[in-house]
Design an enzyme around this catalytic site. Sequence first.
Site, PDB file in Angstrom:
ATOM      1  N   ASP A   1       2.859   4.716   5.026  1.00 23.99           N
ATOM      2  CA  ASP A   1       2.732   4.158   6.367  1.00 23.99           C
ATOM      3  C   ASP A   1       2.737   2.631   6.347  1.00 23.99           C
ATOM      4  OD1 ASP A   1       0.321   4.404   5.040  1.00 23.99           O
ATOM      5  OD2 ASP A   1      -0.825   5.069   6.776  1.00 23.99           O
ATOM      6  N   HIS A   2       2.674   2.045   5.160  1.00 22.86           N
ATOM      7  CA  HIS A   2       2.795   0.596   4.987  1.00 22.86           C
ATOM      8  C   HIS A   2       4.158   0.265   4.393  1.00 22.86           C
ATOM      9  CE1 HIS A   2      -1.660  -0.339   5.251  1.00 22.86           C
ATOM     10  NE2 HIS A   2      -1.686   0.963   5.030  1.00 22.86           N
TER      11      HIS A   2
ATOM     12  N   ASP B   1      -1.203  -6.245   6.128  1.00 21.19           N
ATOM     13  CA  ASP B   1      -0.948  -6.502   4.705  1.00 21.19           C
ATOM     14  C   ASP B   1      -0.562  -7.970   4.560  1.00 21.19           C
ATOM     15  OD1 ASP B   1      -0.753  -3.535   3.491  1.00 21.19           O
ATOM     16  OD2 ASP B   1       0.175  -3.597   5.493  1.00 21.19           O
TER      17      ASP B   1
ATOM     18  N   ASN C   1      -6.578  -4.504   5.874  1.00 22.33           N
ATOM     19  CA  ASN C   1      -7.110  -3.732   6.997  1.00 22.33           C
ATOM     20  C   ASN C   1      -7.698  -4.646   8.068  1.00 22.33           C
ATOM     21  OD1 ASN C   1      -6.694  -0.840   6.874  1.00 22.33           O
ATOM     22  ND2 ASN C   1      -7.835  -0.875   4.952  1.00 22.33           N
TER      23      ASN C   1
ATOM     24  N   ASP D   1      -3.777  -4.947   1.048  1.00 19.86           N
ATOM     25  CA  ASP D   1      -4.001  -4.323   2.353  1.00 19.86           C
ATOM     26  C   ASP D   1      -5.374  -4.788   2.806  1.00 19.86           C
ATOM     27  OD1 ASP D   1      -4.529  -2.763   4.528  1.00 19.86           O
ATOM     28  OD2 ASP D   1      -4.336  -0.844   3.498  1.00 19.86           O
TER      29      ASP D   1
ATOM     30  N   ASN E   1       0.872  -1.170   0.000  1.00 23.53           N
ATOM     31  CA  ASN E   1       0.000   0.000   0.000  1.00 23.53           C
ATOM     32  C   ASN E   1       0.914   1.226   0.000  1.00 23.53           C
ATOM     33  OD1 ASN E   1      -1.431   2.323   0.925  1.00 23.53           O
ATOM     34  ND2 ASN E   1      -3.026   1.036   1.807  1.00 23.53           N
TER      35      ASN E   1
ATOM     36  N   GLU F   1      -3.994   1.857  -2.831  1.00 25.38           N
ATOM     37  CA  GLU F   1      -4.076   3.299  -2.575  1.00 25.38           C
ATOM     38  C   GLU F   1      -3.176   4.089  -3.531  1.00 25.38           C
ATOM     39  OE1 GLU F   1      -5.390   5.312   1.177  1.00 25.38           O
ATOM     40  OE2 GLU F   1      -4.123   3.734   2.039  1.00 25.38           O
TER      41      GLU F   1
END
Length: 255
Positions: A245-246, A216, A147, A145, A7, A34
């Site tokens: 951030d991933h 992930d 989540n 991802d 991501n 994303e």
Amino acid sequence: MKIATWNVNSLKVRLPQVLQWLTDNPIDVLCLQETKLTDDKFPLAEINAAGYQVVFTGQKTYNGVAILSRHPIEDVVKNNPLFEDEQQRLLTATINGIRIVCAYIPNGQSLESDKYQYKLKWLNGLHDWLQQQQAQHPKLALLGDYNIAPEDRDVHDPAAWEGQVLVSPPERAAFVRMQELGLTDAFRLFEQPERLFSWWDYRQMGFRMNKGLRIDHILLSAPLVPLCSACIIDKVPRKWEQPSDHTPVIATLDL
């Protein structure tokens, strides 16, 4: 054959990092989430110049997924035909005999939010799509991802996260339902260090203090499991300037 998911939290911002990472890690397939780009803004020329074919589906500001490959990309399906959705979150293709599903599963925002109910419905639709695809393509990998942190060991502080999205029982149950289709978490095929995560909040020195979650994942169908010789989380890109951030997750398949 190496397959990976990442991501990137805006491909426009992170394109130099993606290209650098591919130079350092010349993998076969990379699933991105994303991308946050409309299709006319996708950096097709730059990706091709790096030696990758690519398919993508995006939208302005939010969501967007892409599959990059060193091999021919065939039989592409955008979105989920079994779940009507305007958000661009799912991309499926066949690469080197493997059905690759790239997913950006909704976050859900909070347990009281309409977005949480949307997430659960989206996961049900994904389950049905995977079931259909696996019947047609026994060799299948779901990368993305999710989540969802499947277990407490995938959370830096389970008590602090209790009652929040990403760890709620219905979300974890949806993860288990996907596993019950015959899909296996590649990361857990191997002995792994404790407290190894794939996402860290930008705030409160999340990465520096390792306050992360493993959200992930790469799930593999039964015929691919004995071919998987490694699955790692590459924390290096999270240390770069202006990182996502991933960070990437990579599985090695000995085809």
